[in-house]
Scaffold this motif. Sequence first.
Motif, PDB file in Angstrom:
ATOM      1  N   VAL A   1       4.784   5.343   2.935  1.00  0.00           N
ATOM      2  CA  VAL A   1       5.327   6.710   3.007  1.00  0.00           C
ATOM      3  C   VAL A   1       6.432   6.868   4.065  1.00  0.00           C
ATOM      4  O   VAL A   1       7.524   7.346   3.756  1.00  0.00           O
TER       5      VAL A   1
ATOM      6  N   ASP B   1       0.823  -1.212   0.000  1.00  0.00           N
ATOM      7  CA  ASP B   1       0.000   0.000   0.000  1.00  0.00           C
ATOM      8  C   ASP B   1       0.861   1.269   0.000  1.00  0.00           C
ATOM      9  O   ASP B   1       1.790   1.421   0.795  1.00  0.00           O
ATOM     10  N   GLU B   2       0.483   2.163  -0.889  1.00  0.00           N
ATOM     11  CA  GLU B   2       1.250   3.401  -1.090  1.00  0.00           C
ATOM     12  C   GLU B   2       1.342   4.240   0.189  1.00  0.00           C
ATOM     13  O   GLU B   2       2.411   4.719   0.568  1.00  0.00           O
ATOM     14  N   ALA B   3       0.205   4.386   0.863  1.00  0.00           N
ATOM     15  CA  ALA B   3       0.200   5.234   2.068  1.00  0.00           C
ATOM     16  C   ALA B   3       1.055   4.596   3.164  1.00  0.00           C
ATOM     17  O   ALA B   3       1.842   5.275   3.841  1.00  0.00           O
ATOM     18  N   THR B   4       0.923   3.288   3.329  1.00  0.00           N
ATOM     19  CA  THR B   4       1.688   2.613   4.387  1.00  0.00           C
ATOM     20  C   THR B   4       3.192   2.776   4.147  1.00  0.00           C
ATOM     21  O   THR B   4       3.978   2.840   5.090  1.00  0.00           O
TER      22      THR B   4
END
Lengths: 479, 400
Positions: free
Chosen positions: A27, A22-25
């Motif tokens: 960051v 996941d992209e947000a995870t």
Amino acid sequence: MKSDVVLKALQDIVGEEWATSDEATLVPYSYDIGGLSTPSRPAGRGEFVVMPQTVEQIQEIIKLANIEKVPVTPIVFGSNMGGVAIPLEGGIVLDLHRMNKIIEVNEVDNYAIVEPGVSMGMFERELRGRGYWFPLPMSPPNASSVVANLLLTGIGHFASKIGCQSDLINGVEVVLPTGELARGGSCAFSEHWHSRYPIPDVIGLFVGWQGMTGVVTKMSVPIFKRPPYQMSTGFGFDDYTEAIMNCMIPFQARDIAHDVSAATWSFHNIQKFKHPMPERPKEDPKMYVYMSLCGFTEEELNFKKKILDDFLNTQKKAGLFTSYKEVPPSPDLTEIIRNIPNPRSFKFSDFKRGGGAWVGSITAASQWPIALPKLDEIMIKYDVPPSTRCTLLKGSNCGMFRCRWGYDSGNWDEIQRILEMSKELLRVILEHGGLMYKAPVWGSDIMLEKAHPGYKLLMQKIKKMLDPNNIMNPGRWGL
Amino acid sequence: MANSVLDKTIQDFKEDVYRCSFECFNCTTFSPEFLPSCPAYEKYGYFTYASRGRSGLMEAYLAGRLPISEKMSEIMFSCSLCGACRVCCQQDWKDYNIEAFMAMRGEIIEKGFAPAKLRDALKSIQKYGNPYGVPGEKRGEWATGVDVKEYSGQEYLLYVGDEGSFDVKGQNIAKSLINVLNKAGVSFGILGKDEITDGHEVKAAGEFGLYEYLIEQNVELFKKRGVKKVVTLSPHAYNAMKNDYPQYGADFEVIHYTTLLNDLIKSGKIKLTSKVESKVAYHDPCYLGRFNEDYDTPREVLRAIPGLELVNLLRERDKSFCCGGGGANSYTDLLSGGDNAPSRIRIREIRDSGADIVAVTCPICMIMLEDAIKAESLEDKLAVKDVSELLLQSAACCCG
Ligand SMILES: Cc1cc2nc3c(=O)[nH]c(=O)nc-3n(C[C@H](O)[C@H](O)[C@H](O)COP(=O)(O)OP(=O)(O)OC[C@H]3O[C@@H](n4cnc5c(N)ncnc54)[C@H](O)[C@@H]3O)c2cc1C
Ligand code: SF4
Ligand code: SF4
């Protein structure tokens, strides 16, 4: 898609909840403000984060990465401040913090075996309860890995007595970049994890390599009986040479203090002030010297204190302390040192958009007083407080020599300026024979310009031999 | 009058998110005990779920580098707003982080990414005044057969709250408290079907507009009924009414029920004669403890109970480990389930303290910890009891 295949395979290895793409995870794994990158200006982005809990899982992940030719970057808490745990070329971020067992505390042979996820705080808690201590570094967060700190040649709070952190490694268990499990030190021969020598040394293959040569899964470190009596004392000088050459080095020769450090006025006061710092008042010393003493009895501590006092008097009488200044006793410092790891140590970046960065090195102590005015000049030119700290390592041949400051981490132009300054500082340090620790890519690039060709060749050969697919933390040290 | 926090959007925190500047991660550890502090990080494990990661997410979002997604929503809503990171973090960021998290939640809801369970709860609150999807007329049903009057000018309004009205465990707490208050001759009443949610968790969800509406409704209702003193069952309601309501014209006094119990013991109106021979650990709830700094009143009440031995927990007072029920997690349920659910971690810590009872003063803690006891199969070793239940056990003989 390859990405789906890799994610599925990772989840099969560790369980669905412990691997994600996941992209947000991802960051927070992409920047390191100490290393001059930010969430909005990441230095690299991983495609997966995976959190194994066993050695076997790590082996499977590494084998998978070799098959799929995906980079793997180990990280524990990402507090290294050099950006050295950022996946520069994408791939898998191998988050090891769940491997956090203190496997053994051997109170007979005085060593402990820890997994990489054991934080400084956890280790301190365990040892404190047993009347032991370990040279944890002065200022890092309590959530930072003991293993990573030793692999990165950190500097602990009794480095003047025992040297830099990497000197402490008794033994390691490591997953090689091709997935096999290996050991180095006495643990390669028995379950006694007591020493690194006298066999052909392989532990150095993993020290200072920033995770490029394997994943350390266990490490043995010595532990020390905690002396109940401790004190830290400080005094000032207006002259760098007097502080370093006439005070620190000769006192270190007596082998009495467990920490012999010094800091410029700005470094000493940096916690007190909000950005920007004021000018140094003339009555304050230019440099502070600190000594930490300890004893198992009050008598022992008092005796050490007496030796220190006698030393100071002798130097004064000999005319070697012309710029000596008394400074108010610092119960605070004694308290801080007693309570390491101490979470208060980076207030200096505590202003709006404040970040903190540094250029740290191991440099011959004789060079400090010569290099310091040049470093001061550069920092003043760039409008940052001339803030440097140095700590002698065992003996007095060398020590930690580090500049550190706060900066506006929300301003990209400022970040670029700070980067330019850092490079200038490093070039001066290199001129004086120093070497940057936890070197970010820009730092290793500058150092490699100066490196012996044979050193570079050897590094390449080692890397190629251990990591034929170049999957481990690629993009560093020109490899 | 507007509340400054409720006025802020995530854009107002643009400069402050940078204050979390060091990847220092102290926010995950109580020191100098060096024990884990952040329930969301303990459950999910990724950096992203701790205060440090949340600030990074917000910064990336504010810089236009990261879109809002369902996963980002899960990350931001998994925070229990327990405030433990505030105790640990040494940077000024701690003074803003919780407000920033709430504002970011508001942004996520506005962009249409609210977690499904939260959406349902908020809809139900709008429609019925409670998050349970039950018509408001049924709110007072729990009190059928209970010796309690509707509020009509008595000294205290007992604000029972959502859990006390609708959850069986919460109802049991309400009943035992009522029993104690009756025995002590306290003059009090409840609102029954007219009660609506206090809105604390709505604020936690970042729905500031709805929160303001609920405050206004409650303040108006309390004024209309002439309420001068409110006793709350839940620390969440207490926190809302004490710290936010006054800015909307609330002029009533509000106390948590443990304060009233303590006063009743001290003034001799409750006599505790029966021994409760148990080892009791007290679990500090975040919104009585960390947010309102009342650590001692519940302990004083417990110490007054003869025979009861209060045992210490490794993490207590301002370093209490959250059960995972706050921050609208009672709606979203993002911190339950699995071995590493905060409530299960907490219950194992309580088990290891040697206690045979864990005393709570919050219905959400009661619900979370009781579930954890079952999940850990500790039913025959450990029980959760509300402080009022323990008090009742001791007061029963002399008074009743
Ligand atoms: C404010 C502040 C002050 C600091 N002060 C000091 C100080 O005084 N002295 C000092 O020594 N340090 C200091 N540090 C640096 C830092 O805390 C240490 O270097 C730390 O121990 C790194 O731990 P970590 O868990 O954050 O490692 P990470 O940053 O996660 O990893 C560091 C490196 O090690 C590699 N690595 C990690 N685990 C493994 C493994 N198991 N096998 C192989 N490679 C691995 C990673 O790939 C990376 O290259 C400070 C940091 C901060 C933020
Ligand atoms: S929230 Fe505070 S403790 Fe955590 S990383 Fe940010 S500044 Fe450090
Ligand atoms: S408020 Fe609690 S759950 Fe949220 S980030 Fe802070 S410690 Fe974690």
